[in-house]
Design a protein around this motif. Structure first.
Motif, PDB file in Angstrom:
ATOM      1  N   GLN A 203      21.456  51.081  39.586  1.00 52.95           N
ATOM      2  CA  GLN A 203      22.510  51.893  38.979  1.00 52.95           C
ATOM      3  C   GLN A 203      23.698  52.063  39.925  1.00 52.95           C
ATOM      4  O   GLN A 203      24.852  52.009  39.509  1.00 52.95           O
ATOM      5  N   VAL A 204      23.400  52.263  41.199  1.00 55.31           N
ATOM      6  CA  VAL A 204      24.477  52.356  42.197  1.00 55.31           C
ATOM      7  C   VAL A 204      25.186  51.017  42.333  1.00 55.31           C
ATOM      8  O   VAL A 204      26.422  50.933  42.332  1.00 55.31           O
ATOM      9  N   ALA A 205      24.389  49.956  42.443  1.00 56.47           N
ATOM     10  CA  ALA A 205      24.948  48.622  42.675  1.00 56.47           C
ATOM     11  C   ALA A 205      25.843  48.176  41.526  1.00 56.47           C
ATOM     12  O   ALA A 205      26.937  47.643  41.741  1.00 56.47           O
ATOM     13  N   VAL A 206      25.419  48.384  40.294  1.00 56.20           N
ATOM     14  CA  VAL A 206      26.186  47.888  39.152  1.00 56.20           C
ATOM     15  C   VAL A 206      27.491  48.667  38.993  1.00 56.20           C
ATOM     16  O   VAL A 206      28.520  48.103  38.615  1.00 56.20           O
ATOM     17  N   ARG A 207      27.475  49.960  39.317  1.00 56.35           N
ATOM     18  CA  ARG A 207      28.711  50.743  39.227  1.00 56.35           C
ATOM     19  C   ARG A 207      29.702  50.336  40.312  1.00 56.35           C
ATOM     20  O   ARG A 207      30.898  50.160  40.055  1.00 56.35           O
ATOM     21  N   ALA A 208      29.199  50.194  41.534  1.00 56.12           N
ATOM     22  CA  ALA A 208      30.081  49.803  42.638  1.00 56.12           C
ATOM     23  C   ALA A 208      30.633  48.401  42.422  1.00 56.12           C
ATOM     24  O   ALA A 208      31.821  48.142  42.667  1.00 56.12           O
ATOM     25  N   CYS A 209      29.796  47.499  41.955  1.00 55.63           N
ATOM     26  CA  CYS A 209      30.236  46.124  41.721  1.00 55.63           C
ATOM     27  C   CYS A 209      31.276  46.073  40.602  1.00 55.63           C
ATOM     28  O   CYS A 209      32.270  45.346  40.704  1.00 55.63           O
ATOM     29  N   PHE A 210      31.054  46.839  39.543  1.00 54.57           N
ATOM     30  CA  PHE A 210      32.022  46.855  38.441  1.00 54.57           C
ATOM     31  C   PHE A 210      33.366  47.414  38.900  1.00 54.57           C
ATOM     32  O   PHE A 210      34.426  46.873  38.548  1.00 54.57           O
ATOM     33  N   LEU A 211      33.338  48.483  39.693  1.00 52.04           N
ATOM     34  CA  LEU A 211      34.600  49.045  40.201  1.00 52.04           C
ATOM     35  C   LEU A 211      35.300  48.043  41.114  1.00 52.04           C
ATOM     36  O   LEU A 211      36.530  47.918  41.089  1.00 52.04           O
ATOM     37  N   GLY A 212      34.530  47.326  41.933  1.00 53.26           N
ATOM     38  CA  GLY A 212      35.113  46.278  42.755  1.00 53.26           C
ATOM     39  C   GLY A 212      35.699  45.165  41.907  1.00 53.26           C
ATOM     40  O   GLY A 212      36.776  44.625  42.215  1.00 53.26           O
ATOM     41  N   PHE A 213      35.006  44.809  40.821  1.00 53.72           N
ATOM     42  CA  PHE A 213      35.498  43.783  39.897  1.00 53.72           C
ATOM     43  C   PHE A 213      36.826  44.206  39.280  1.00 53.72           C
ATOM     44  O   PHE A 213      37.775  43.408  39.191  1.00 53.72           O
ATOM     45  N   VAL A 214      36.920  45.465  38.849  1.00 58.05           N
ATOM     46  CA  VAL A 214      38.174  45.974  38.279  1.00 58.05           C
ATOM     47  C   VAL A 214      39.289  45.945  39.320  1.00 58.05           C
ATOM     48  O   VAL A 214      40.425  45.561  39.031  1.00 58.05           O
ATOM     49  N   CYS A 215      38.948  46.325  40.551  1.00 62.02           N
ATOM     50  CA  CYS A 215      39.931  46.280  41.637  1.00 62.02           C
ATOM     51  C   CYS A 215      40.386  44.841  41.881  1.00 62.02           C
ATOM     52  O   CYS A 215      41.580  44.579  42.073  1.00 62.02           O
ATOM     53  N   GLY A 216      39.447  43.898  41.863  1.00 60.15           N
ATOM     54  CA  GLY A 216      39.789  42.495  42.051  1.00 60.15           C
ATOM     55  C   GLY A 216      40.701  41.982  40.942  1.00 60.15           C
ATOM     56  O   GLY A 216      41.659  41.250  41.198  1.00 60.15           O
ATOM     57  N   CYS A 217      40.400  42.358  39.697  1.00 55.37           N
ATOM     58  CA  CYS A 217      41.268  41.969  38.580  1.00 55.37           C
ATOM     59  C   CYS A 217      42.659  42.568  38.750  1.00 55.37           C
ATOM     60  O   CYS A 217      43.673  41.930  38.443  1.00 55.37           O
ATOM     61  N   GLY A 218      42.702  43.795  39.264  1.00 54.19           N
ATOM     62  CA  GLY A 218      43.996  44.421  39.530  1.00 54.19           C
ATOM     63  C   GLY A 218      44.788  43.662  40.577  1.00 54.19           C
ATOM     64  O   GLY A 218      46.004  43.494  40.458  1.00 54.19           O
ATOM     65  N   LEU A 219      44.093  43.186  41.619  1.00 58.60           N
ATOM     66  CA  LEU A 219      44.760  42.395  42.653  1.00 58.60           C
ATOM     67  C   LEU A 219      45.293  41.083  42.085  1.00 58.60           C
ATOM     68  O   LEU A 219      46.399  40.643  42.426  1.00 58.60           O
ATOM     69  N   LEU A 220      44.522  40.452  41.205  1.00 58.61           N
ATOM     70  CA  LEU A 220      44.968  39.206  40.586  1.00 58.61           C
ATOM     71  C   LEU A 220      46.228  39.429  39.758  1.00 58.61           C
ATOM     72  O   LEU A 220      47.167  38.628  39.794  1.00 58.61           O
ATOM     73  N   LEU A 221      46.255  40.526  38.999  1.00 54.20           N
ATOM     74  CA  LEU A 221      47.449  40.841  38.208  1.00 54.20           C
ATOM     75  C   LEU A 221      48.627  41.198  39.109  1.00 54.20           C
ATOM     76  O   LEU A 221      49.773  40.825  38.839  1.00 54.20           O
ATOM     77  N   SER A 222      48.334  41.914  40.199  1.00 52.21           N
ATOM     78  CA  SER A 222      49.405  42.372  41.093  1.00 52.21           C
ATOM     79  C   SER A 222      50.110  41.215  41.787  1.00 52.21           C
ATOM     80  O   SER A 222      51.325  41.241  41.993  1.00 52.21           O
ATOM     81  N   PHE A 223      49.330  40.195  42.165  1.00 47.48           N
ATOM     82  CA  PHE A 223      49.890  39.074  42.931  1.00 47.48           C
ATOM     83  C   PHE A 223      50.071  37.810  42.101  1.00 47.48           C
ATOM     84  O   PHE A 223      50.468  36.778  42.631  1.00 47.48           O
ATOM     85  N   GLY A 224      49.779  37.886  40.800  1.00 43.45           N
ATOM     86  CA  GLY A 224      49.824  36.693  39.975  1.00 43.45           C
ATOM     87  C   GLY A 224      51.168  36.367  39.378  1.00 43.45           C
ATOM     88  O   GLY A 224      51.325  35.350  38.702  1.00 43.45           O
ATOM     89  N   GLY A 225      52.180  37.224  39.579  1.00 46.65           N
ATOM     90  CA  GLY A 225      53.511  36.945  39.072  1.00 46.65           C
ATOM     91  C   GLY A 225      53.669  37.152  37.574  1.00 46.65           C
ATOM     92  O   GLY A 225      54.631  36.661  36.981  1.00 46.65           O
ATOM     93  N   SER A 226      52.739  37.884  36.923  1.00 49.28           N
ATOM     94  CA  SER A 226      52.838  38.117  35.484  1.00 49.28           C
ATOM     95  C   SER A 226      53.558  39.428  35.206  1.00 49.28           C
ATOM     96  O   SER A 226      53.821  40.222  36.108  1.00 49.28           O
ATOM     97  N   SER A 227      53.862  39.651  33.931  1.00 49.30           N
ATOM     98  CA  SER A 227      54.529  40.890  33.532  1.00 49.30           C
ATOM     99  C   SER A 227      53.576  42.079  33.543  1.00 49.30           C
ATOM    100  O   SER A 227      53.991  43.208  33.282  1.00 49.30           O
TER     101      SER A 227
END
Length: 333
Positions: free
Chosen positions: A114-138
């Motif tokens: 339960q701890v692992a899946v929550r932390a991993c999901f939050l990291g995944f969301v953060c990673g997706c945010g980084l991709l959007l932030s540096f990906g040059g999209s709108s």
């Protein structure tokens, strides 16, 4: 001993460097952004490893740190930045998330999963945010928002693991804070999406989004400084009984504000909507957060006066809340 997910994420980081970013259609901004994110992630993983090796974290804290890093490593998926099809991107992200969940199911059971899946999901969301932030999209500013939101929730758990591990539970992620909190989050996503299609220029006011990002960073830093200063005296749940370990903290950021963690959260929440340039939610979040913290502070200060008596009454007279028009519990004449 718990398996170390940082080893897996570090292996992924080193192996992915040998793959091409891919795609003739991939913009220079996306390629440069991917390189920048990759370079930033390597020292981040090293820092996480150092913290874990230091032995200051309980097992759940060490587990969460590794799994959060594992989730963030989505930025290193080979070829992701070069994909132009929205459907294919979603398919790749969904596949990655499913693989990570399957891996965690193999490694952990019960509370650790339960701890692992929550932390991993939050990291995944953060990673997706980084991709959007540096990906040059709108959707760059929405990427800033995703990073802010996911890091806030994960860091609440991690800091609690450091300062007060006895109170550490799954609720420390604050993901199930309240129904109102979830509705507020969803309303901000709906407003951003609708306004982005109807008024696309409204979502491209970079200076305003940057100001919101500064609000988020200041608010987040103030809240975490308050948690670290309070140490084991900090708890996400208002305590109704005084423990022997409870002390009245008046130093550090508490010498500037009686409730610095609430001040930080207040401006953090508004800042997230300024990032998104959501005019309706900026007003709504301001009013809702103000009302919540006014009631919370009054309730908490009644308890603090019972705990510490004249010491807290003197402290209350000397130090303001630093929240607009909130004075806290009224003292008896």
């Amino acid at each position: 001993m718990l398996p170390d997910p940082l080893r897996f994420s570090s292996t992924l980081a080193s192996s992915s460097a040998s793959f091409p970013v891919g795609g003739r259609e991939c913009s220079a901004a996306a390629r440069n952004g991917r390189v920048a994110v990759s370079r930033c992630l390597v020292p981040a993983l090293a820092i996480a490893s150092w913290v874990m090796a230091g032995g200051r974290l309980v097992a759940e804290g060490r587990l969460s740190a590794g799994c959060f890093a594992l989730g963030v490593s989505v930025v290193l998926v080979p070829g992701l930045s070069g994909v132009q099809s929205g459907f294919l991107i979603r398919a790749l992200l969904g596949t990655y998330l499913a693989i990570m969940n399957a891996l965690l199911l193999l490694l952990y059971r019960g509370l650790h999963y339960q701890v692992a899946v929550r932390a991993c999901f939050l990291g995944f969301v953060c990673g997706c945010g980084l991709l959007l932030s540096f990906g040059g999209s709108s959707w760059k500013h929405f990427g800033w928002y995703l990073c802010s939101l996911s890091f806030f929730h994960y860091s609440e758990y991690l800091v609690t693991a450091v300062i007060n591990p006895k109170s550490l539970t799954l609720d420390s992620f604050l993901l199930n804070h309240s129904v109102e909190y979830k509705l507020a989050a969803m309303s901000s996503w709906v407003e951003f999406t609708i306004e982005k299609f109807l008024f696309p220029g409204l979502k491209q006011i970079t200076w305003l989004s940057f100001f919101g990002l500064l609000m988020v960073l200041v608010g987040e830093s103030l809240r975490k400084a308050a948690m670290l200063t309070a140490g084991s005296n900090f708890n996400h749940i208002v305590q109704n009984e005084k423990a022997e370990s409870h002390r009245l903290v008046t130093t550090g950021v508490y010498s500037w504000s009686r409730h610095p963690s609430y001040v930080g959260w207040f401006y953090w929440s508004i800042g997230t909507q300024v990032i998104l340039c959501n005019p309706i939610c900026i007003v709504g979040y301001t009013l809702a957060s103000w009302r919540f913290f006014r009631e919370r502070i009054e309730e908490e200060e009644i308890t603090l006066i019972q705990f510490f008596g004249e010491d807290y009454e003197q402290y209350k007279k000397q130090i303001p809340t630093r929240l607009p028009f909130i004075k806290g519990a009224k003292l008896e004449p």
